[in-house]
Design a protein around this motif. Sequence first.
Motif, PDB file in Angstrom:
ATOM      1  N   SER A 171      36.845  48.373  42.763  1.00  0.00           N
ATOM      2  CA  SER A 171      37.308  47.304  43.658  1.00  0.00           C
ATOM      3  C   SER A 171      36.850  45.938  43.163  1.00  0.00           C
ATOM      4  CB  SER A 171      36.797  47.542  45.088  1.00  0.00           C
ATOM      5  OG  SER A 171      37.221  48.799  45.567  1.00  0.00           O
ATOM      6  N   LEU A 172      37.092  45.683  41.912  1.00  0.00           N
ATOM      7  CA  LEU A 172      36.614  44.451  41.299  1.00  0.00           C
ATOM      8  C   LEU A 172      37.256  43.221  41.938  1.00  0.00           C
ATOM      9  CD1 LEU A 172      36.412  45.682  37.640  1.00  0.00           C
ATOM     10  CD2 LEU A 172      34.527  44.614  38.906  1.00  0.00           C
ATOM     11  N   LYS A 173      36.465  42.172  42.017  1.00  0.00           N
ATOM     12  CA  LYS A 173      36.901  40.906  42.587  1.00  0.00           C
ATOM     13  C   LYS A 173      36.776  39.819  41.525  1.00  0.00           C
ATOM     14  CE  LYS A 173      34.873  42.265  47.035  1.00  0.00           C
ATOM     15  NZ  LYS A 173      33.895  41.876  48.087  1.00  0.00           N
ATOM     16  N   SER A 174      37.451  38.715  41.746  1.00  0.00           N
ATOM     17  CA  SER A 174      37.387  37.620  40.774  1.00  0.00           C
ATOM     18  C   SER A 174      35.958  37.111  40.621  1.00  0.00           C
ATOM     19  CB  SER A 174      38.312  36.483  41.191  1.00  0.00           C
ATOM     20  OG  SER A 174      37.980  36.027  42.493  1.00  0.00           O
ATOM     21  N   GLY A 229      25.152  41.621  25.911  1.00  0.00           N
ATOM     22  CA  GLY A 229      26.129  41.269  26.931  1.00  0.00           C
ATOM     23  C   GLY A 229      27.537  41.710  26.587  1.00  0.00           C
ATOM     24  N   THR A 230      28.283  42.017  27.636  1.00  0.00           N
ATOM     25  CA  THR A 230      29.701  42.357  27.493  1.00  0.00           C
ATOM     26  C   THR A 230      30.475  41.605  28.570  1.00  0.00           C
ATOM     27  OG1 THR A 230      31.291  44.190  27.312  1.00  0.00           O
ATOM     28  CG2 THR A 230      29.509  44.453  28.929  1.00  0.00           C
ATOM     29  N   LEU A 231      31.586  41.001  28.192  1.00  0.00           N
ATOM     30  CA  LEU A 231      32.316  40.110  29.090  1.00  0.00           C
ATOM     31  C   LEU A 231      33.284  40.892  29.975  1.00  0.00           C
ATOM     32  CD1 LEU A 231      33.134  37.261  30.033  1.00  0.00           C
ATOM     33  CD2 LEU A 231      34.759  37.209  28.125  1.00  0.00           C
ATOM     34  N   VAL A 232      33.192  40.642  31.266  1.00  0.00           N
ATOM     35  CA  VAL A 232      34.115  41.190  32.248  1.00  0.00           C
ATOM     36  C   VAL A 232      34.876  40.036  32.877  1.00  0.00           C
ATOM     37  CG1 VAL A 232      34.337  42.427  34.435  1.00  0.00           C
ATOM     38  CG2 VAL A 232      32.668  43.192  32.718  1.00  0.00           C
ATOM     39  N   THR A 233      36.190  40.099  32.800  1.00  0.00           N
ATOM     40  CA  THR A 233      37.027  39.069  33.401  1.00  0.00           C
ATOM     41  C   THR A 233      37.975  39.732  34.394  1.00  0.00           C
ATOM     42  OG1 THR A 233      36.961  37.773  31.360  1.00  0.00           O
ATOM     43  CG2 THR A 233      38.643  37.192  32.982  1.00  0.00           C
ATOM     44  N   VAL A 234      37.897  39.284  35.642  1.00  0.00           N
ATOM     45  CA  VAL A 234      38.739  39.840  36.697  1.00  0.00           C
ATOM     46  C   VAL A 234      39.720  38.767  37.140  1.00  0.00           C
ATOM     47  CG1 VAL A 234      38.800  40.977  38.936  1.00  0.00           C
ATOM     48  CG2 VAL A 234      36.813  41.282  37.439  1.00  0.00           C
ATOM     49  N   SER A 235      40.978  39.041  36.922  1.00  0.00           N
ATOM     50  CA  SER A 235      42.011  38.079  37.310  1.00  0.00           C
ATOM     51  C   SER A 235      42.512  38.397  38.714  1.00  0.00           C
ATOM     52  CB  SER A 235      43.168  38.110  36.324  1.00  0.00           C
ATOM     53  OG  SER A 235      43.802  39.372  36.345  1.00  0.00           O
ATOM     54  N   SER A 236      42.773  37.342  39.468  1.00  0.00           N
ATOM     55  CA  SER A 236      43.209  37.531  40.863  1.00  0.00           C
ATOM     56  C   SER A 236      44.714  37.427  40.992  1.00  0.00           C
ATOM     57  CB  SER A 236      42.539  36.511  41.772  1.00  0.00           C
ATOM     58  OG  SER A 236      42.821  35.208  41.311  1.00  0.00           O
ATOM     59  N   SER A 279      28.646  47.789  26.170  1.00  0.00           N
ATOM     60  CA  SER A 279      30.067  47.819  25.849  1.00  0.00           C
ATOM     61  C   SER A 279      30.869  48.159  27.097  1.00  0.00           C
ATOM     62  CB  SER A 279      30.345  48.840  24.752  1.00  0.00           C
ATOM     63  OG  SER A 279      29.994  50.141  25.191  1.00  0.00           O
ATOM     64  N   GLY A 280      32.197  48.023  26.990  1.00  0.00           N
ATOM     65  CA  GLY A 280      33.062  48.420  28.089  1.00  0.00           C
ATOM     66  C   GLY A 280      33.692  47.296  28.861  1.00  0.00           C
ATOM     67  N   GLY A 281      33.323  46.062  28.547  1.00  0.00           N
ATOM     68  CA  GLY A 281      33.909  44.941  29.247  1.00  0.00           C
ATOM     69  C   GLY A 281      35.371  44.750  28.875  1.00  0.00           C
ATOM     70  N   GLY A 282      36.038  43.889  29.624  1.00  0.00           N
ATOM     71  CA  GLY A 282      37.441  43.612  29.341  1.00  0.00           C
ATOM     72  C   GLY A 282      38.084  42.782  30.421  1.00  0.00           C
ATOM     73  N   LEU A 283      39.379  42.632  30.311  1.00  0.00           N
ATOM     74  CA  LEU A 283      40.179  41.869  31.279  1.00  0.00           C
ATOM     75  C   LEU A 283      40.891  42.849  32.209  1.00  0.00           C
ATOM     76  CD1 LEU A 283      41.513  39.286  32.356  1.00  0.00           C
ATOM     77  CD2 LEU A 283      43.225  39.541  30.547  1.00  0.00           C
ATOM     78  N   VAL A 284      40.616  42.722  33.496  1.00  0.00           N
ATOM     79  CA  VAL A 284      41.246  43.593  34.487  1.00  0.00           C
ATOM     80  C   VAL A 284      41.752  42.750  35.650  1.00  0.00           C
ATOM     81  CG1 VAL A 284      39.832  45.601  33.882  1.00  0.00           C
ATOM     82  CG2 VAL A 284      39.070  44.019  35.671  1.00  0.00           C
ATOM     83  N   GLN A 285      42.546  43.379  36.495  1.00  0.00           N
ATOM     84  CA  GLN A 285      43.041  42.691  37.687  1.00  0.00           C
ATOM     85  C   GLN A 285      42.152  43.020  38.882  1.00  0.00           C
ATOM     86  OE1 GLN A 285      47.159  43.899  38.073  1.00  0.00           O
ATOM     87  NE2 GLN A 285      47.835  42.179  36.800  1.00  0.00           N
ATOM     88  N   ALA A 286      42.181  42.153  39.853  1.00  0.00           N
ATOM     89  CA  ALA A 286      41.428  42.391  41.081  1.00  0.00           C
ATOM     90  C   ALA A 286      41.836  43.731  41.681  1.00  0.00           C
ATOM     91  CB  ALA A 286      41.669  41.270  42.073  1.00  0.00           C
ATOM     92  N   GLY A 287      40.832  44.501  42.108  1.00  0.00           N
ATOM     93  CA  GLY A 287      41.075  45.812  42.665  1.00  0.00           C
ATOM     94  C   GLY A 287      40.936  46.944  41.659  1.00  0.00           C
ATOM     95  N   ASP A 288      40.932  46.602  40.383  1.00  0.00           N
ATOM     96  CA  ASP A 288      40.805  47.611  39.333  1.00  0.00           C
ATOM     97  C   ASP A 288      39.360  48.084  39.198  1.00  0.00           C
ATOM     98  OD1 ASP A 288      43.265  46.333  36.928  1.00  0.00           O
ATOM     99  OD2 ASP A 288      43.477  47.472  38.796  1.00  0.00           O
TER     100      ASP A 288
END
Length: 120
Positions: A84-87, A113-120, A6-15
Amino acid sequence: VQLQASGGGLVQAGDSLRLSCVLSGRTFSSYAMGWFRQAPGKEREFVAAISWSGSNTYYADSVKGRFTISRDNAKNTLYLQMNSLKSEDTGVYYCAANRHTFATSGYDYWGQGTLVTVSS
């Protein structure tokens, strides 16, 4: 053995984001643990591994210095702190358990599985 990530989600680059994985059905400390990920259209790849006691860790070069794998054997829980997440970190993240080996492959049990989406 059942693994629930668990814990995945939509974040921005750098988060930052922290993933968790709970093992049930067996003694957590009997397993070396790992995190893997699969980006869209790509094969699943190794991210990080941690030994049974947590004293040893190993990382893929692509995440070294940004991600930290840890475990709490009293809580039967594995963690992946991602900074420091990247796309290119976007993907489905899987936790896995290995009874016999602290390694980058050869895992016996897998979570959903848990989905992680990093938006740039």
